[in-house]
Design an enzyme around this catalytic site. Structure first.
Site, short mmCIF file in Angstrom:
data_model
loop_
_atom_site.label_atom_id
_atom_site.label_comp_id
_atom_site.label_asym_id
_atom_site.label_seq_id
_atom_site.Cartn_x
_atom_site.Cartn_y
_atom_site.Cartn_z
CG HIS A 66 -69.61 25.98 12.20
ND1 HIS A 66 -70.20 24.77 12.48
CD2 HIS A 66 -68.82 26.29 13.26
CE1 HIS A 66 -69.78 24.35 13.67
NE2 HIS A 66 -68.95 25.25 14.17
CG HIS A 73 -66.61 24.58 7.04
ND1 HIS A 73 -66.98 25.88 7.25
CD2 HIS A 73 -67.11 23.87 8.09
CE1 HIS A 73 -67.70 25.96 8.38
NE2 HIS A 73 -67.79 24.75 8.90
CG ASP A 100 -73.75 22.96 13.24
OD1 ASP A 100 -74.61 23.62 12.63
OD2 ASP A 100 -72.59 22.77 12.80
#
Ligand code: X5A
Ligand code: ZN
Length: 660
Positions: A195, A153, A286
């Site tokens: 993500h 990120h 995740d």
């Protein structure tokens, strides 16, 4: 009745071969990056400790090459980050109060700092470079940097989403720009963190040397990091056009079947055309089953298949860097499954009966359409018969009536570390075995016993062939809560027949690690002409029989001595049964001889007579099987063409209700 057609076609993994050279990087100093005590933050130091400790206790770490973590150099950070960003992260260690650090962190999106953050961030980035460089040079075949804070990120000018430096982007840029001498000209980045890898996407958006592939929850742009950067319309710009592939899931609950459909229908065909010189995996775990943030459900087996499918590219030059993943059990077992694949370059075969969601096919088709101008292999519609195979339920199918996609599903238990490794502590490893293992050799008993055939007779879930195959090939089928490692010899049984034997079948104990609550099947060791039990006989080697025995009793395969050797095979033919001492603690520690079939002895494994006494006296519980387990037995009998479904249910029901 010989009926090994299914096995014929799909058992293929060959046996043996040496480990590949796999590097692992772990450094405790990385634990000095942690959130303020009151925060109870998911991105915690225990994450890497959990992974590291499972890799060690399972015996995988010692088969790898352990590399030293390295600090990153400023000029390498500057390949993707601004001067300002670099000096911010470097300044944190000298901010001398927690409240000041918190105030500073609050300026960013989902970021915390501790005094050790500067050092941890530097080691994380430096270690991924180190791993990538060693693989690029060919000193290692693959590597896994078990690092944190994560990176994907982090953008050019600021930290974000638990990420300080963009570790993967830095290593990628380092190889492409600073180490042209190593000949890595095209890099495929596979970001399977749940993500979107927004930071990495930005850094290579116009760069045709990098194919960035990210699969993530999107939920119409509401899932973190939210917004539309993760949309499939973001395909890259300028000369990088077509070199950015986003696969945005519409919702959570995606699991192995969804990811495999995506691999087979987008990632793998494109990777073949792109033909990368190296693959770097932004390996967040995740999307694993049990993750508190992700809501998806990839099993360790699923990760091993995903990774295995990448091994055919770039000569297997794969660098994995940890990103997210917040359930300690899930990330440890998933990472374990991946390292296992890196080591022998082959995942256990898929034995999955699940299908992707209808929405998964929809997303896959949208992405294919969007990208087919750049990647002609993605052109053309997927066959109806492929996309018609959908499921409402990703894992279990029999228990749910509801046919809508939106029902809330009960998720099977997260595999525990104990479920995946066979605790080494159960084994009395002697010096011989230590030496064997250090020399990376198979102990000699294996080659000896691989020359002897036996019939292994099963009366429990192994009657279902796909389940038995897990003990040979490794894998996990419907209803099983854990991954089997398989036998060291993955070759298929040489024959399958069914027979009935005059022994009592019954169900006892309270639960199993594999099937959950409910009794498991036992065969009374003594014969009784009143009884008739169906057994499925597999002709396997005595080596494989030992591996089945080890797995049934929750032990490690790396044992220096067989549990049941040729001498035992001689003895048992007169003594009828042998208690296997090493597995006293296992439930199937009694090997029973059921006679010969042809001239080959028929062996089964069950409890001891003294256990039977304890079941009768009530000291150990008698219990009917749980539904999944009973269904497995029933389908085993039906698929084996022994009984009709009604007969099989009645048979199991009787065995579980009739008093011993
Ligand atoms: C690396 C990673 C997640 C950030 C979630 C913030 N970041 N709510 O998994
Ligand atoms: Zn993540």
């Amino acid at each position: 009745m010989e009926s090994n057609g299914e096995i014929e076609s799909s058992l293929s993994r060959s046996n043996g071969g040496e480990d590949r050279r796999v590097g692992l990087i772990f450094d405790e100093r990385i634990c000095k990056h942690y959130a303020p005590a009151e925060e109870d933050h998911p991105e915690c130091p225990d994450r890497i400790l959990a992974i590291w400790s499972l890799l060690n206790s399972s015996g995988l770490a010692k088969r790898c090459i352990i590399l030293k973590a390295k600090d990153v150099e400023d000029n390498h950070l500057a390949l993707v980050h601004t001067k300002k960003h670099i000096s911010l992260i470097k300044s944190i260690s000298s901010v001398n109060s927690e409240s000041k650090r918190s105030r500073l962190a609050a300026r960013f999106n989902s970021i915390y700092f501790s005094e050790g953050s500067t050092e941890a961030a530097s080691l994380a980035a430096g270690s991924v470079i180190e791993a990538a460089e060693k693989v690029a040079k060919g000193e290692l075949d693959s590597a896994f940097a078990i690092v944190r804070p994560p990176g994907h990120h982090a953008v050019e000018g600021e930290p974000m989403g638990f990420c300080l430096y963009n570790n993967v982007a830095i290593a990628t840029s380092y190889l492409l720009n600073e180490r042209r001498d190593l000949g890595i000209n095209k890099i495929l980045i596979v970001d399977w963190d749940v993500h979107h890898g927004n930071g990495t996407q930005k850094m290579f958006y116009k760069d045709p040397r990098v194919l960035f592939f990210s699969v993530h929850r999107y939920d119409s742009g509401t899932f973190y990091p939210s917004g539309h950067d993760g949309s499939y319309i973001m395909t890259g710009e300028d000369s990088g056009a077509g070199h950015n592939i986003n696969v945005p899931w519409e919702h959570g609950r995606c699991g192995d079947a969804d990811y495999l459909a995506l691999w087979d229908n987008i990632l793998i065909p494109v990777a073949k055309v792109f033909n990368p010189d190296m693959i770097i995996v932004s390996a967040g775990f995740d999307a694993a089953i049990g993750d508190p943030l992700g809501g998806c459900r990839i099993t360790p087996h699923g990760y091993s298949i995903m990774l295995d499918k990448l091994m055919e590219f770039a000569g297997g030059k794969i660098v994995m860097a940890l990103e997210g993943g917040y359930n300690l059990n899930s990330i440890a077992t998933s990472a374990w499954a991946c390292v296992d694949v890196l080591l022998h370059g082959k995942a256990p075969n898929v034995v999955s009966e699940a299908y992707p969601f209808a929405s998964t096919w929809r997303v896959i088709q949208e992405v294919r359409r969007e990208l087919s101008t750049y990647w002609p292999v993605l052109g053309g519609e997927l066959p109806e018969k492929t996309i018609n195979k959908t499921t409402q339920i990703a894992i279990l199918s029999s228990d749910y009536e509801d046919k809508t996609e939106d029902i809330v599903l009960s998720v099977p238990e997260v595999p525990t570390i104990e479920d995946v490794i066979q605790p080494l502590s159960n084994l009395k490893i002697d010096l011989d075995s230590q030496v064997d293992q250090e020399a990376n050799m198979k102990p000699s008993w294996r080659s000896e016993l691989s020359k002897v055939d036996v019939w292994y007779a099963s009366y429990g879930s192994n009657m279902k062939m796909s389940r038995f195959r897990c003990y040979i090939e490794g894998g996990q089928v419907e209803g099983m809560m854990r991954l089997c490692v398989g036998s060291m010899d993955k070759s298929k049984p040489k024959g399958i027949i069914w027979k009935t034997f005059p022994h009592r079948l019954f169900f006892a104990r309270e639960r199993t690690a594999t099937w959950g609550p409910g009794g498991v099947a036992f065969l009374h060791p003594n014969s009784n002409v009143q009884e008739k039990t169906h057994l499925c006989l597999y002709k396997i080697t005595l080596e494989q029989f030992n591996d089945v025995l080890l797995q049934e009793n929750g032990l490690n395969l790396e044992t220096s001595h067989p549990l049941f050797d040729s001498a035992a095979l001689q003895t048992i033919q007169t003594e009828k049964s042998i208690l296997v001492e090493l597995v006293q603690r296992g439930w199937y520690h009694n090997v029973v001889y059921l006679g010969n079939e042809g001239d080959i002895p028929v062996l089964t494994m069950t409890c001891s007579l003294s256990d039977v006494d304890n079941f009768i006296s009530g000291k150990f519980p008698i219990n009917p099987p749980c539904k999944e387990y009973a269904n497995t037995l029933i389908t085993g009998l039906v698929e084996g063409e022994q009984l009709s479904e009604e007969e099989a249910s009645a048979y199991i029901k009787e065995a579980s209700s009739k008093p011993l």
